[in-house]
Design an enzyme around this catalytic site. Structure first.
Site, PDB file in Angstrom:
ATOM      1  N   CYS A  34      50.102  -8.453 -55.027  1.00  0.00           N
ATOM      2  CA  CYS A  34      49.787  -8.727 -53.637  1.00  0.00           C
ATOM      3  C   CYS A  34      49.844  -7.627 -52.847  1.00  0.00           C
ATOM      4  CB  CYS A  34      50.665  -9.763 -53.044  1.00  0.00           C
ATOM      5  SG  CYS A  34      51.032 -11.367 -54.041  1.00  0.00           S
ATOM      6  N   ASP A 440      32.763  23.765 -27.988  1.00  0.00           N
ATOM      7  CA  ASP A 440      32.139  22.523 -27.452  1.00  0.00           C
ATOM      8  C   ASP A 440      32.265  22.222 -26.022  1.00  0.00           C
ATOM      9  OD1 ASP A 440      30.317  20.072 -28.151  1.00  0.00           O
ATOM     10  OD2 ASP A 440      32.181  19.056 -27.273  1.00  0.00           O
TER      11      ASP A 440
END
Length: 498
Positions: A34, A440
Site C-alpha cells: 500500500c 536576470d
C-alpha cells in the site's frame, strides 16, 4: 530512509501522504502493498510490516497492489527530479519508456554505464533492476488503458509494451489480483469510458500546490498552433516516440485532470511522464517550503502561496530553442518569433476540439534554417543555428537522462548564449532544482521588492542559503517582481481559481 525502520513505521501509522511515492508498505500476512497513507482499516501490526523503496521491489517480492489506495498510481518519488546521479537519470529515462522501446542496453548506453553497473546500482537503491521497474510501469499503463479506454485487451497489451497477451494477463493478475476484464468492469461502474484513442485520467500531486504559478506562465507564453488556454485548461501538442498527441491539463483541487489524444497508445506512459514533469508534480513542496521559509525575507511569500512549482517542459530541445529565441527580447517578441518558426517548420496535425495545428519542429527540421527566415540580430541567429546543429547531431543532450553539468558546459560553450539562457534551460529543460540566474532582471527586481540584495554578487551570496532549491526561490522572486504577470495569470485562471 529504509535504515530507519521507526520512521517508516511512524509514516505508515500516521497515514502521512507526504511519504506516498517515497516508500511502499507491504503486509506479510495479506501479501498486499500500500501507500503509507492507505485509509483501509486498522494499520497492520509492526512485526507484519515490510518496507520497499519502489512498487517494483514490492511486486518482485510477491506482493500485490492494494485495490483501495492504488499505490502504483501515487506521485513519483521526488528524488528522481532533484538528483543528477546515475539512479535518478536512469529512473527518469525508464519513466519516459526507454526500456520498453530499446531494452536495458539502450538505457545503459544513455547513462554511459555498463548494463551490469546499471543493474547493480538500481537494485542497491530501489530493490529492483531496470526490467522489474519497467514491468511495474507497464502494469500501471495497462491499468490506465483498461479502465479509461475502449481498446480491446489485445490492443491494451500491445500499447502497454507487453510481448504477448499471455504475459499481459499474468502480470495484471499478479499485480492487481484481478483479471483485465474484472478491472474494466469495476471501472465501468465508477465512470464512463473515453472514446477510442483518448484517455482521461487524474494526475496526483503532493499538496500543497499553487496552480497559478504553473498554468499562468504556461498560458501567458503559449505559442499559437502549439499551445492554447481553452475553457479553463492548458492544451498543447506532443511529439512522442511512436507518433504525436494532444493533451489537455485542467487544475482541480486534489489532482490535475488530464485528457490525452494519442495517435499510438504505446506512447501513453511517455506522455504521462512528460506531463508530470511539465507541471513538476512529483516535487516535495513541504521540504522545499520548510527550507525557503527559514529565510526571513521569503517567509511571508512562502506562507502566502505555499506549493509553488517550477513550470518545466514536455520537450527539452523545444524549450532550449525557445529560450534562445527569447534572449533579450520581450515576451511578446519571443512568442512572435517562435510562432513564425512553428508556422514554417512545424509538422501539421488535426485538432478536433481547439486550434492546435502543429507540432513544434524538432532540431533536425531546423538545421537548414536560413538567415532570412527570422528577423534576429546576427549574434542571436548564430546562437540559434549553433544550438540546433548541436542538438540535432547529439553534441548536446538536454533530455531527461542528461548529465546536467556536461549539458551546462556544452551550452555555455556555444556562441551567443548568455548565462541567463543557460540557467533558464537548466531550470526548465534539464530540471535542475538548484538552477539560478542572478543576472536576470526580474530576479533582481524581485529581490529589491522583497528587501534582499539586488546586485548579482550580493544576491548570489545570499542565495546559498536556498540550496538545493534555488529554482523554487526564483519563482517567488519573479512573482514579487512582476505584478503585471500576476494580472495575466488571474485572467488565464479565470473562473477555475474562483
Amino acid at each position: 530512509m529504509f535504515d530507519d525502520v521507526d520512521q517508516c513505521v511512524r509514516a505508515a501509522q500516521s497515514r502521512d501522504p507526504r511519504f506516498d511515492g517515497w516508500l511502499f508498505v507491504a503486509v506479510a500476512t495479506t501479501r498486499i502493498y500500500c501507500r503509507p497513507s492507505c485509509p483501509a482499516g486498522v494499520p497492520p501490526k509492526v512485526e507484519n510490516m515490510r518496507f520497499y523503496p519502489s512498487a517494483a521491489a514490492a511486486q518482485q517480492a510477491g506482493y500485490r497492489a492494494c485495490k483501495r489506495c492504488r499505490p502504483d498510481a501515487s506521485p513519483g518519488s521526488p528524488e528522481w527530479d532533484h538528483r543528477e546521479d546515475l539512479v535518478a537519470r536512469a529512473m527518469r529515462l525508464i519513466g519516459d519508456g526507454l526500456v520498453d522501446r530499446g531494452g536495458v542496453p539502450s538505457l545503459a548506453a544513455a547513462v554511459g554505464y555498463s548494463v551490469r553497473q546499471l543493474e547493480r546500482q538500481l537494485f542497491a537503491e530501489l530493490g529492483a533492476g531496470p526490467l522489474a521497474l519497467a514491468r511495474a510501469q507497464r502494469a500501471q499503463t495497462a491499468r490506465l488503458l483498461i479502465e479509461t479506454s475502449t481498446l480491446s485487451m489485445i490492443e491494451v497489451a500491445h500499447a502497454a509494451g507487453f510481448a504477448s497477451l499471455r504475459t499481459f494477463n499474468q502480470t495484471v493478475r499478479q499485480v492487481f489480483a484481478l483479471t483485465p476484464t474484472e478491472l474494466r468492469q469495476r471501472a465501468a461502474r465508477a465512470r464512463p469510458q473515453a472514446t477510442h484513442g483518448t484517455v482521461s485520467l487524474r494526475l496526483p500531486f503532493r499538496a500543497p500546490l499553487y496552480p497559478d504559478s504553473l498554468f499562468g506562465p504556461l498560458a501567458a507564453m503559449a505559442v499559437s498552433g502549439v499551445e492554447e488556454w481553452r475553457a479553463g485548461a492548458y492544451r498543447r501538442t506532443l511529439r512522442l516516440p511512436h507518433g504525436h498527441g494532444i493533451v489537455s491539463l485542467r487544475p482541480l483541487p486534489d489532482h490535475i485532470g488530464a485528457q490525452l489524444v494519442l495517435t499510438d497508445m504505446r506512447d501513453l506512459s511517455s506522455a504521462i511522464s512528460r506531463c508530470r514533469r511539465l507541471l513538476d508534480l512529483d516535487a516535495d513542496p513541504v521540504a522545499i517550503g520548510d527550507l525557503l521559509r527559514r529565510d526571513p525575507w521569503l517567509t511571508e511569500a512562502v506562507d502566502k502561496h505555499p506549493g509553488r512549482r517550477v513550470p518545466r517542459t514536455v520537450d527539452p530541445a523545444e524549450f532550449a530553442v525557445r529560450a534562445v529565441l527569447g534572449q533579450r527580447v520581450s515576451a511578446a517578441a519571443s512568442r512572435a518569433h517562435t510562432a513564425r518558426l512553428v508556422a514554417r517548420h512545424g509538422e501539421p496535425i488535426i485538432d478536433s476540439v481547439g486550434e492546435l495545428t502543429r507540432l513544434f519542429p524538432d532540431p533536425v527540421a531546423l538545421t537548414d534554417l536560413g538567415p532570412e527566415e527570422l528577423p534576429l540580430p546576427r549574434a542571436r541567429r548564430t546562437a540559434l543555428t549553433s544550438l540546433v546543429t548541436m542538438l540535432a547531431g547529439g553534441g548536446i543532450d538536454v533530455g531527461v537522462g542528461s548529465d546536467w553539468r556536461r549539458a551546462r558546459a556544452a551550452l555555455a560553450a556555444l556562441p551567443g548564449l548568455d548565462p541567463w539562457t543557460v540557467e533558464t534551460i537548466a531550470m526548465r529543460a534539464l530540471g535542475d532544482p538548484n538552477a539560478f540566474a542572478p543576472t536576470d532582471v526580474r530576479v533582481l527586481r524581485g529581490a529589491r521588492v522583497m528587501g534582499l540584495p539586488d546586485t548579482t554578487v550580493g544576491l548570489s551570496a545570499h542565495a546559498r542559503a536556498w540550496e538545493p532549491w534555488r529554482a523554487y526561490a526564483v519563482q517567488y522572486l519573479w512573482a514579487s517582481a512582476d505584478r503585471q504577470n500576476r494580472l495575466v495569470m488571474d485572467v488565464c485562471w479565470g473562473a477555475v481559481s474562483r
